[in-house]
Every structure is written in C-alpha cells, then in structure tokens.
Scaffold this motif. Structure first.
Motif, short mmCIF file in Angstrom:
data_model
loop_
_atom_site.label_atom_id
_atom_site.label_comp_id
_atom_site.label_asym_id
_atom_site.label_seq_id
_atom_site.Cartn_x
_atom_site.Cartn_y
_atom_site.Cartn_z
N ALA A 151 0.82 -1.21 0.00
CA ALA A 151 0.00 0.00 0.00
C ALA A 151 0.86 1.26 0.00
CB ALA A 151 -0.93 0.00 1.21
N ASN A 152 2.04 1.18 0.63
CA ASN A 152 2.94 2.33 0.68
C ASN A 152 3.55 2.57 -0.70
OD1 ASN A 152 5.83 3.48 0.99
ND2 ASN A 152 4.84 3.99 2.93
N PRO A 153 3.45 3.78 -1.26
CA PRO A 153 3.95 4.04 -2.62
C PRO A 153 5.44 3.77 -2.78
CG PRO A 153 2.50 5.81 -1.90
CD PRO A 153 2.75 4.95 -0.70
N VAL A 154 6.25 4.11 -1.77
CA VAL A 154 7.69 3.88 -1.86
C VAL A 154 7.98 2.38 -1.90
CG1 VAL A 154 9.91 4.18 -0.70
CG2 VAL A 154 8.25 6.05 -0.73
N GLU A 155 7.31 1.63 -1.03
CA GLU A 155 7.50 0.18 -1.01
C GLU A 155 6.98 -0.45 -2.29
OE1 GLU A 155 5.65 -1.27 2.51
OE2 GLU A 155 7.10 -0.33 3.86
N ALA A 156 5.90 0.10 -2.84
CA ALA A 156 5.36 -0.42 -4.09
C ALA A 156 6.35 -0.20 -5.23
CB ALA A 156 4.03 0.27 -4.41
N ARG A 157 7.00 0.96 -5.24
CA ARG A 157 8.00 1.24 -6.28
C ARG A 157 9.17 0.27 -6.17
NH1 ARG A 157 12.55 4.92 -7.05
NH2 ARG A 157 12.57 5.66 -9.21
N MET A 158 9.63 0.03 -4.96
CA MET A 158 10.71 -0.93 -4.75
C MET A 158 10.29 -2.32 -5.21
SD MET A 158 11.86 0.41 -0.97
CE MET A 158 12.85 -1.04 -0.64
N TRP A 159 9.05 -2.68 -4.94
CA TRP A 159 8.51 -3.98 -5.33
C TRP A 159 8.50 -4.12 -6.85
CZ3 TRP A 159 3.87 -5.43 -7.84
CH2 TRP A 159 3.48 -6.77 -7.67
N PHE A 160 8.11 -3.06 -7.54
CA PHE A 160 8.08 -3.05 -9.01
C PHE A 160 9.49 -3.22 -9.56
CE2 PHE A 160 6.29 -0.42 -12.85
CZ PHE A 160 6.53 -1.51 -13.68
N PHE A 161 10.44 -2.47 -9.02
CA PHE A 161 11.82 -2.59 -9.47
C PHE A 161 12.37 -3.99 -9.18
CE2 PHE A 161 11.87 1.89 -10.18
CZ PHE A 161 12.97 2.15 -10.99
N GLY A 162 11.96 -4.58 -8.06
CA GLY A 162 12.39 -5.93 -7.74
C GLY A 162 11.91 -6.93 -8.78
N ILE A 163 10.68 -6.77 -9.23
CA ILE A 163 10.16 -7.64 -10.28
C ILE A 163 10.95 -7.44 -11.57
CG2 ILE A 163 8.18 -7.93 -11.85
CD1 ILE A 163 6.36 -7.60 -9.46
N ALA A 164 11.21 -6.18 -11.93
CA ALA A 164 11.97 -5.90 -13.15
C ALA A 164 13.37 -6.50 -13.07
CB ALA A 164 12.06 -4.39 -13.36
N ARG A 165 13.95 -6.45 -11.89
CA ARG A 165 15.29 -7.02 -11.72
C ARG A 165 15.27 -8.53 -11.93
NH1 ARG A 165 18.36 -8.99 -7.32
NH2 ARG A 165 20.60 -8.72 -7.66
N ARG A 166 14.25 -9.20 -11.41
CA ARG A 166 14.16 -10.65 -11.60
C ARG A 166 13.90 -11.00 -13.07
NH1 ARG A 166 11.85 -10.05 -6.49
NH2 ARG A 166 9.72 -9.85 -7.28
N VAL A 167 13.08 -10.20 -13.74
CA VAL A 167 12.86 -10.41 -15.17
C VAL A 167 14.16 -10.23 -15.94
CG1 VAL A 167 11.72 -9.45 -17.22
CG2 VAL A 167 10.42 -9.79 -15.12
N LEU A 168 14.93 -9.22 -15.54
CA LEU A 168 16.21 -8.96 -16.18
C LEU A 168 17.19 -10.11 -15.96
CD1 LEU A 168 18.12 -7.02 -17.68
CD2 LEU A 168 18.65 -5.98 -15.46
N LEU A 169 17.21 -10.66 -14.75
CA LEU A 169 18.10 -11.78 -14.46
C LEU A 169 17.74 -13.00 -15.30
CD1 LEU A 169 18.43 -11.51 -10.57
CD2 LEU A 169 20.14 -10.92 -12.30
N THR A 170 16.45 -13.24 -15.48
CA THR A 170 16.00 -14.34 -16.32
C THR A 170 16.45 -14.13 -17.77
OG1 THR A 170 14.07 -14.73 -14.91
CG2 THR A 170 13.99 -15.61 -17.16
#
Length: 209
Positions: free
Chosen positions: A82-101
């Motif tokens: 729910a927190n916008p900052v944490e949501a942004r970090m979560w989004f970047f975390g997903i992008a990082r995992r996609v990038l690693l794949t």
C-alpha cells in the motif's frame, strides 16, 4: 396463533446475506487491487524502462522486458504494498528478476559476453589544455559508465540503484535481500574504487560520483 419462521428459513436468509456481503467485499478488494496496480504502472513504468534500458543492448529489448515486468505486476497485483515507496521498490524488484532471467537465457549468451568485454575496456577521455573535458561532460559520463561496468555484479547493482535509479542504500539493501551494513560497506568501497580510477584518468576530478 403466532407461527414461527422455520429455523432452516432463518439460516437460509442469513447465509444469503453473508454470501452477498462476502461477494461485495471481494469485489471491493479486487477494485482496490486493480486501481493500485494501474497507479503503480502509470507512475513508475517510465523509470523502470530507464532502469532496464541502462542494462540491456539493444534498447528494444528493454521495452520487451518492461512488458514482461508489467504483466507480472498485474498478475500479482494483490501483493502490491500500500505504501507508494514500497510499491516502487517492489516493481523494481520484479523488473530485476525479469532482467536476471533474460540474462540467463541461452540465446543471449553471445551478446552478454560481447557487452561485458566492451564494458571492461576503459574508453579514453580527451581533455583540453585546461584539463577539462572538451564536450562539456559527455565523454566523462561515458567513461564513468565504462568504469562502473568493471565492478562486480553486486557492487555495480548497488551503485546504479543509488546513483541512477535514486534509491537509498537502505532501500537497495531490501531490494537485493542484503544486510544494510553489508550494502553500505560495499557501496563505500566501490565508490572509492571508482574515484581512484577517475583520478588516474588524466587527472580528471571525480565529480560524476
């Protein structure tokens, strides 16, 4: 004589009301999740695209990776903080995992090897008589990027998350699943290393870091 409503009828009505309430509650939650996902994608998709574009070549692949990341966000929208900052970090975390794949893909191995070799080469920086970069800084920025490419994968990710993506060291630690003290130590060491390399490059002041 007063007739009592059968118990079974009372239970049926109660169950109907409860079921309707649960259904409405589920719809409300789904609507909130959809809105949260749409807001996150609308707000941070451009920043995530830049994050990916800095890490892949050709740049067209970054758009594909962003699409994959956005699809994951939508599928997992119920997990968006729910927190916008944490949501942004979560989004970047997903992008990082996609990038690693993406990087692990066998079809990209030749490309990755070529890029790593290119990053390991230090580009020459031309200075004028006053010792300043001729083009106003573009050569220096390119030189810094090449030096950042010589860092270890983890150190490079820490430095770029902080300096290019705007995250704090604490946020970078969370995103990389590392201890905050470890990230601070590695960042300090990597930054000192880059400054030393810059100073050794024709006495250019390390203002880029």
């Amino acid at each position: 004589m007063h007739r009592r409503t059968p118990v079974s009828a009372d239970l049926s009505v109660s169950q109907s009301v409860i079921g309707r309430s649960k259904g409405e509650s589920a719809k409300d939650r789904a609507a909130i999740q959809d809105e949260r996902a749409e807001s996150l994608l609308r707000t941070d998709a451009a920043a995530v695209l830049q994050y990916l574009a800095r890490r892949v070549d050709p740049g067209d692949d970054a758009s594909d990776l962003l699409s994959d990341s956005m699809l994951v966000v939508w599928r997992k929208r119920g997990a968006i903080p729910a927190n916008p900052v944490e949501a942004r970090m979560w989004f970047f975390g997903i992008a990082r995992r996609v990038l690693l794949t993406y990087r692990r893909s066998a079809s990209r191995q030749n490309f990755l090897v070529a890029r790593l070799k290119a990053n390991s080469a230090t580009a020459p920086v031309h200075a004028n008589k006053a010792g300043n970069v001729d083009d106003g800084g573009e050569d220096l920025r390119a030189h810094v990027r090449s030096l950042v490419g010589t860092l270890s994968d983890t150190d490079r990710e820490i430095v770029t998350l902080v300096h290019w993506e705007g995250f704090s060291l604490e946020q970078a630690a969370v995103m990389l699943s590392m201890r905050g003290s470890t990230v601070r130590t590695r960042y300090s060491r990597a930054r000192a290393h880059l400054k030393a390399l810059l100073l050794a490059s024709e006495d250019i002041a390390p203002t880029a870091l």
